[in-house]
Enzyme design. Structure first.
Site, PDB file in Angstrom:
ATOM      1  N   ILE A 196       0.804  -1.179   0.128  1.00  0.00           N
ATOM      2  CA  ILE A 196       0.055  -0.454   0.297  1.00  0.00           C
ATOM      3  C   ILE A 196       1.147   1.470   0.153  1.00  0.00           C
ATOM      4  O   ILE A 196       0.367   2.160  -0.492  1.00  0.00           O
ATOM      5  CB  ILE A 196      -1.282  -0.179   1.395  1.00  0.00           C
ATOM      6  CG1 ILE A 196      -2.024   1.035   0.475  1.00  0.00           C
ATOM      7  CG2 ILE A 196       0.016   0.114   2.847  1.00  0.00           C
ATOM      8  CD1 ILE A 196      -3.014   0.407   1.585  1.00  0.00           C
TER       9      ILE A 196
ATOM     10  N   ASN B 134      11.240  -9.089   7.093  1.00  0.00           N
ATOM     11  CA  ASN B 134      11.376  -8.798   8.514  1.00  0.00           C
ATOM     12  C   ASN B 134      11.083  -9.207   9.654  1.00  0.00           C
ATOM     13  O   ASN B 134       9.976 -10.203   9.958  1.00  0.00           O
ATOM     14  CB  ASN B 134      11.034  -6.607   8.511  1.00  0.00           C
ATOM     15  CG  ASN B 134      11.852  -5.791   7.417  1.00  0.00           C
ATOM     16  OD1 ASN B 134      12.986  -6.045   7.119  1.00  0.00           O
ATOM     17  ND2 ASN B 134      10.897  -4.992   6.764  1.00  0.00           N
TER      18      ASN B 134
ATOM     19  N   VAL C 233       3.702  -5.812  10.347  1.00  0.00           N
ATOM     20  CA  VAL C 233       2.807  -6.104  10.139  1.00  0.00           C
ATOM     21  C   VAL C 233       2.817  -8.030  10.834  1.00  0.00           C
ATOM     22  O   VAL C 233       3.740  -8.799  10.079  1.00  0.00           O
ATOM     23  CB  VAL C 233       2.405  -6.453   9.086  1.00  0.00           C
ATOM     24  CG1 VAL C 233       0.625  -7.323   8.984  1.00  0.00           C
ATOM     25  CG2 VAL C 233       1.604  -4.693   8.547  1.00  0.00           C
TER      26      VAL C 233
ATOM     27  N   HIS D 129       5.738 -12.017   6.057  1.00  0.00           N
ATOM     28  CA  HIS D 129       5.378 -11.670   4.359  1.00  0.00           C
ATOM     29  C   HIS D 129       7.103 -11.521   3.592  1.00  0.00           C
ATOM     30  O   HIS D 129       8.125 -11.060   4.701  1.00  0.00           O
ATOM     31  CB  HIS D 129       4.708 -10.127   4.309  1.00  0.00           C
ATOM     32  CG  HIS D 129       5.731  -9.412   5.341  1.00  0.00           C
ATOM     33  ND1 HIS D 129       4.568  -8.996   6.786  1.00  0.00           N
ATOM     34  CD2 HIS D 129       6.023  -7.715   5.256  1.00  0.00           C
ATOM     35  CE1 HIS D 129       5.584  -8.338   7.031  1.00  0.00           C
ATOM     36  NE2 HIS D 129       5.587  -7.758   6.410  1.00  0.00           N
ATOM     37  N   MET D 130       7.051 -11.461   2.718  1.00  0.00           N
ATOM     38  CA  MET D 130       8.131 -11.005   2.381  1.00  0.00           C
ATOM     39  C   MET D 130       8.041  -9.953   1.242  1.00  0.00           C
ATOM     40  O   MET D 130       6.928  -9.949   0.102  1.00  0.00           O
ATOM     41  CB  MET D 130       8.674 -12.459   0.931  1.00  0.00           C
ATOM     42  CG  MET D 130      10.242 -11.700   0.465  1.00  0.00           C
ATOM     43  SD  MET D 130      10.752 -14.366  -0.064  1.00  0.00           S
ATOM     44  CE  MET D 130       9.564 -13.853  -1.838  1.00  0.00           C
ATOM     45  N   HIS D 131       9.099  -8.972   0.984  1.00  0.00           N
ATOM     46  CA  HIS D 131       8.915  -7.562   0.551  1.00  0.00           C
ATOM     47  C   HIS D 131       9.790  -8.344  -0.747  1.00  0.00           C
ATOM     48  O   HIS D 131      11.041  -8.825  -0.722  1.00  0.00           O
ATOM     49  CB  HIS D 131       9.132  -6.750   0.784  1.00  0.00           C
ATOM     50  CG  HIS D 131       8.689  -6.116   2.114  1.00  0.00           C
ATOM     51  ND1 HIS D 131       8.127  -5.174   1.957  1.00  0.00           N
ATOM     52  CD2 HIS D 131       8.908  -6.621   3.354  1.00  0.00           C
ATOM     53  CE1 HIS D 131       7.872  -4.866   3.685  1.00  0.00           C
ATOM     54  NE2 HIS D 131       7.979  -5.792   4.311  1.00  0.00           N
TER      55      HIS D 131
HETATM   56  P1  5GP Z   1       6.514  -5.184   7.449  1.00  0.00           P
HETATM   57  O1  5GP Z   1       7.397  -3.585   7.877  1.00  0.00           O
HETATM   58  O2  5GP Z   1       6.098  -5.973   8.440  1.00  0.00           O
HETATM   59  O3  5GP Z   1       7.599  -5.721   7.170  1.00  0.00           O
HETATM   60  O4  5GP Z   1       6.323  -4.661   6.082  1.00  0.00           O
HETATM   61  C1  5GP Z   1       4.939  -4.289   6.336  1.00  0.00           C
HETATM   62  C2  5GP Z   1       4.771  -3.436   4.965  1.00  0.00           C
HETATM   63  O5  5GP Z   1       2.982  -3.830   4.586  1.00  0.00           O
HETATM   64  C3  5GP Z   1       5.125  -2.395   4.448  1.00  0.00           C
HETATM   65  O6  5GP Z   1       5.696  -2.396   3.768  1.00  0.00           O
HETATM   66  C4  5GP Z   1       3.492  -1.643   4.347  1.00  0.00           C
HETATM   67  O7  5GP Z   1       3.565  -0.961   3.284  1.00  0.00           O
HETATM   68  C5  5GP Z   1       2.137  -2.472   4.393  1.00  0.00           C
HETATM   69  N1  5GP Z   1       0.825  -2.992   4.500  1.00  0.00           N
HETATM   70  C6  5GP Z   1       0.052  -2.358   5.798  1.00  0.00           C
HETATM   71  N2  5GP Z   1      -0.742  -2.266   6.399  1.00  0.00           N
HETATM   72  C7  5GP Z   1      -1.043  -2.405   4.377  1.00  0.00           C
HETATM   73  C8  5GP Z   1      -2.196  -3.147   3.617  1.00  0.00           C
HETATM   74  O8  5GP Z   1      -3.307  -2.689   4.253  1.00  0.00           O
HETATM   75  N3  5GP Z   1      -2.076  -3.723   2.228  1.00  0.00           N
HETATM   76  C9  5GP Z   1      -1.405  -3.738   1.736  1.00  0.00           C
HETATM   77  N4  5GP Z   1      -1.247  -3.453   0.572  1.00  0.00           N
HETATM   78  N5  5GP Z   1      -0.267  -3.116   2.481  1.00  0.00           N
HETATM   79  C10 5GP Z   1      -0.073  -2.847   3.820  1.00  0.00           C
END
Ligand code: 5GP
Length: 121
Positions: A30, A86, A95, A99-101
């Site tokens: 997002i 992460n 989150v 998850h994998m970016h």
């Molecule tokens: P983290 O920091 O946990 O590795 O990454 C979480 C990612 O989830 C962030 O890049 C953030 O922008 C994305 N994200 C958080 N909420 C949502 C959502 O509701 N929808 C989508 N598509 N991405 C989200």
């Protein structure tokens, strides 16, 4: 506890989904950090990398092969990209559904900022 990503899997909140199969789901982040920024998640609720179990190995392997497939579809495979997972506070996890970016589409620079070297006198 379920996270927002479980709601995306259940289609309770919208997401721009680019791939889905029995084990994983992939959708656009997002708040993208690069021209291509897609999240690839296991369908099973796994909070963090610390919570992975042997039965999750198929899903985790699938996440990487799907990441490579999406990178090719997005036209960034040859130039390259980064796959990032992460974990917890020091890893910057926000989150708590593993998850994998997949990030790419520009040069991403060094993976970590290196501490500045102290000047010797
Ligand atoms: P983290 O920091 O946990 O590795 O990454 C979480 C990612 O989830 C962030 O890049 C953030 O922008 C994305 N994200 C958080 N909420 C949502 C959502 O509701 N929808 C989508 N598509 N991405 C989200």
């Amino acid at each position: 506890m379920s996270s927002i990503f479980s709601k995306i899997i259940a289609r309770e909140i919208p997401a721009d989904i680019v791939y889905e199969d029995d084990l994983v789901l992939a959708f656009h982040d997002i708040a993208p950090s690069a021209p291509v920024h897609i999240l690839i998640i296991p369908k099973r609720e796994i909070a963090t990398a610390n919570d992975v179990e042997p039965d999750d190995e198929a899903a985790l392997g699938r996440m990487i092969s799907v990441g490579a497939q999406i990178a090719a579809e997005q036209g960034i495979a040859a130039d390259g990209y980064r796959l990032i997972i992460n974990c917890n506070e020091h890893g910057g996890q926000e989150v708590f559904h593993l998850h994998m970016h997949l990030v790419g589409g520009r040069s991403l620079g060094p993976m970590l900022t290196r501490p500045k070297k102290r000047r010797s006198t």
